[in-house]
Scaffold this active site. Structure first.
Site, PDB file in Angstrom:
ATOM      1  N   GLY A  17      40.287  36.677  36.884  1.00 42.58           N
ATOM      2  CA  GLY A  17      40.080  35.238  36.666  1.00 42.58           C
ATOM      3  C   GLY A  17      38.596  34.950  36.771  1.00 42.58           C
ATOM      4  N   SER A  21      38.137  31.199  41.106  1.00 42.76           N
ATOM      5  CA  SER A  21      39.579  31.115  40.846  1.00 42.76           C
ATOM      6  C   SER A  21      40.413  31.572  42.035  1.00 42.76           C
ATOM      7  CB  SER A  21      39.935  31.913  39.583  1.00 42.76           C
ATOM      8  OG  SER A  21      39.645  33.287  39.754  1.00 42.76           O
ATOM      9  N   GLY A  22      39.757  32.062  43.088  1.00 44.55           N
ATOM     10  CA  GLY A  22      40.511  32.459  44.281  1.00 44.55           C
ATOM     11  C   GLY A  22      40.844  33.936  44.344  1.00 44.55           C
ATOM     12  N   SER A  24      38.985  36.475  45.626  1.00 40.56           N
ATOM     13  CA  SER A  24      38.691  37.049  46.943  1.00 40.56           C
ATOM     14  C   SER A  24      39.695  36.540  47.982  1.00 40.56           C
ATOM     15  CB  SER A  24      37.272  36.706  47.379  1.00 40.56           C
ATOM     16  OG  SER A  24      36.354  37.297  46.482  1.00 40.56           O
ATOM     17  N   HIS A  60      34.705  31.656  48.617  1.00 44.17           N
ATOM     18  CA  HIS A  60      33.950  30.406  48.505  1.00 44.17           C
ATOM     19  C   HIS A  60      34.462  29.347  49.469  1.00 44.17           C
ATOM     20  CE1 HIS A  60      32.816  32.256  44.576  1.00 44.17           C
ATOM     21  NE2 HIS A  60      31.647  31.817  44.982  1.00 44.17           N
ATOM     22  N   GLU A  90      35.248  42.481  43.557  1.00 50.72           N
ATOM     23  CA  GLU A  90      34.200  42.567  42.520  1.00 50.72           C
ATOM     24  C   GLU A  90      34.235  43.946  41.844  1.00 50.72           C
ATOM     25  OE1 GLU A  90      32.679  39.925  41.704  1.00 50.72           O
ATOM     26  OE2 GLU A  90      32.469  38.649  43.479  1.00 50.72           O
ATOM     27  N   VAL A  91      35.436  44.383  41.499  1.00 49.05           N
ATOM     28  CA  VAL A  91      35.625  45.741  40.964  1.00 49.05           C
ATOM     29  C   VAL A  91      34.884  45.950  39.642  1.00 49.05           C
ATOM     30  CG1 VAL A  91      37.816  45.240  39.760  1.00 49.05           C
ATOM     31  CG2 VAL A  91      37.367  47.557  40.630  1.00 49.05           C
ATOM     32  N   CYS A 149      35.724  18.978  33.718  1.00 50.74           N
ATOM     33  CA  CYS A 149      36.813  18.026  33.425  1.00 50.74           C
ATOM     34  C   CYS A 149      37.983  18.108  34.388  1.00 50.74           C
ATOM     35  CB  CYS A 149      37.300  18.238  31.999  1.00 50.74           C
ATOM     36  SG  CYS A 149      38.311  19.724  31.804  1.00 50.74           S
TER      37      CYS A 149
HETATM   38  P1  ADP Z   1      36.615  33.999  43.526  1.00 58.39           P
HETATM   39  O1  ADP Z   1      36.645  35.232  44.376  1.00 58.39           O
HETATM   40  O2  ADP Z   1      37.602  34.042  42.373  1.00 58.39           O
HETATM   41  O3  ADP Z   1      35.237  33.649  43.042  1.00 58.39           O
HETATM   42  P2  ADP Z   1      37.108  32.629  46.021  1.00 58.39           P
HETATM   43  O4  ADP Z   1      38.361  33.219  46.569  1.00 58.39           O
HETATM   44  O5  ADP Z   1      35.831  33.110  46.596  1.00 58.39           O
HETATM   45  O6  ADP Z   1      37.107  32.771  44.412  1.00 58.39           O
HETATM   46  O7  ADP Z   1      37.099  31.053  46.203  1.00 58.39           O
HETATM   47  C1  ADP Z   1      38.189  30.221  45.879  1.00 58.39           C
HETATM   48  C2  ADP Z   1      37.971  28.893  46.580  1.00 58.39           C
HETATM   49  O8  ADP Z   1      36.797  28.263  46.065  1.00 58.39           O
HETATM   50  C3  ADP Z   1      39.053  27.861  46.349  1.00 58.39           C
HETATM   51  O9  ADP Z   1      40.137  28.011  47.239  1.00 58.39           O
HETATM   52  C4  ADP Z   1      38.326  26.555  46.589  1.00 58.39           C
HETATM   53  O10 ADP Z   1      38.364  26.224  47.975  1.00 58.39           O
HETATM   54  C5  ADP Z   1      36.888  26.870  46.259  1.00 58.39           C
HETATM   55  N1  ADP Z   1      36.399  26.264  45.012  1.00 58.39           N
HETATM   56  C6  ADP Z   1      35.147  25.784  44.804  1.00 58.39           C
HETATM   57  N2  ADP Z   1      34.979  25.387  43.530  1.00 58.39           N
HETATM   58  C7  ADP Z   1      36.149  25.605  42.894  1.00 58.39           C
HETATM   59  C8  ADP Z   1      36.625  25.406  41.541  1.00 58.39           C
HETATM   60  N3  ADP Z   1      35.852  24.893  40.594  1.00 58.39           N
HETATM   61  N4  ADP Z   1      37.892  25.780  41.249  1.00 58.39           N
HETATM   62  C9  ADP Z   1      38.690  26.289  42.204  1.00 58.39           C
HETATM   63  N5  ADP Z   1      38.312  26.497  43.484  1.00 58.39           N
HETATM   64  C10 ADP Z   1      37.065  26.171  43.838  1.00 58.39           C
HETATM   65 MG    MG Z   2      35.225  36.643  44.802  1.00 60.55          MG
HETATM   66 ZN    ZN Z   3      36.911  21.441  31.186  1.00 62.73          ZN
END
Ligand code: ADP
Ligand code: MG
Ligand code: ZN
Length: 199
Positions: A17, A21-22, A24, A60, A90-91, A149
């Site tokens: 994703g 997108s969550g 991690s 995040h 981050e594979v 959006c």
């Molecule tokens: P990834 O590893 O895919 O970059 P993380 O697991 O680090 O994602 O972070 C996901 C978390 O980031 C969500 O649970 C939410 O709290 C936060 N977040 C910040 N900005 C966004 C966004 N635009 N869409 C979804 N979650 C977000």
């Molecule tokens: Mg990540």
């Molecule tokens: Zn959009």
């Protein structure tokens, strides 16, 4: 994700994703549950990803779990051999050998959970992700919330000084909210291509 996993042998789960997108968070959730179940669990991340904390995977939203850094796919195999559950964050940043390293871990009986970006900021397939998605036993593609959006975001927008990054900029530049945004397809702005990139 509720699923019945094989009850013996190893297998590969891929979680992909765009940024935010969550991935991690989901990786941490799965590995923590393995630990709760009494399994030997380990998270490995590429040494290039030294955001926040070298000794942990940090999402995040702030959830974190101990992790070891690996400089190469050979390191991943060396560090993770013998664990029941192996998470790799981050594979997409690992060298091509990551596919064979994961296959070797699976052959040793490990459950491997690999999380990463399937597409780079140009929306092009990222590193070994196409192969990993192809050979995985289980795949989940997560979406983020579009920064523009609020819709479901499936792409990662790279911004340089607030403007879409050019198509031929370096792929690997690890950053956070100030330089990357999750975008849906209609809100995604492809960067310009220079003459040099098409030559
Ligand atoms: P990834 O590893 O895919 O970059 P993380 O697991 O680090 O994602 O972070 C996901 C978390 O980031 C969500 O649970 C939410 O709290 C936060 N977040 C910040 N900005 C966004 C966004 N635009 N869409 C979804 N979650 C977000
Ligand atoms: Mg990540
Ligand atoms: Zn959009």
């Amino acid at each position: 994700m509720i699923r019945t996993h094989p009850n013996r042998g190893g297998w590969l789960e891929v979680v992909c994703g765009p940024m935010f997108s969550g991935k991690s968070e989901e990786l941490i959730r799965r590995l923590r549950r393995a630990e709760i179940a009494g399994q030997r669990a380990l998270i490995v991340k590429p040494a290039v990803d030294n955001r926040y904390d070298v000794g942990h995977v940090v999402s995040h939203a702030g959830s974190k779990m101990r992790a070891v850094s690996a400089g190469s796919s050979a390191d991943v195999l060396r560090l993770a051999a013998g664990y029941d559950a192996v998470g790799i964050d981050e594979v997409q940043f690992f060298d091509d050998g990551i596919v064979d390293a994961i296959e070797s871990l699976i052959a040793l009986g490990a459950r491997v959970v690999a999380a990463g970006l399937a597409q780079d900021f140009r929306a092009q397939p990222f590193g070994s992700m196409p192969t990993l998605l192809c050979v995985a036993d289980f795949v989940d593609k997560l979406e983020a919330v579009c920064h523009r959006c609020g819709g479901p975001a499936t792409l990662t927008q790279r911004l340089v000084d607030g403007r879409p990054a050019s198509f031929d900029g370096a792929t690997v530049q690890i950053g956070a909210l100030d330089s990357y945004e999750a975008r849906c397809r209609p809100c995604y702005e492809p960067g310009e291509r220079s003459e040099r990139a098409t030559a």
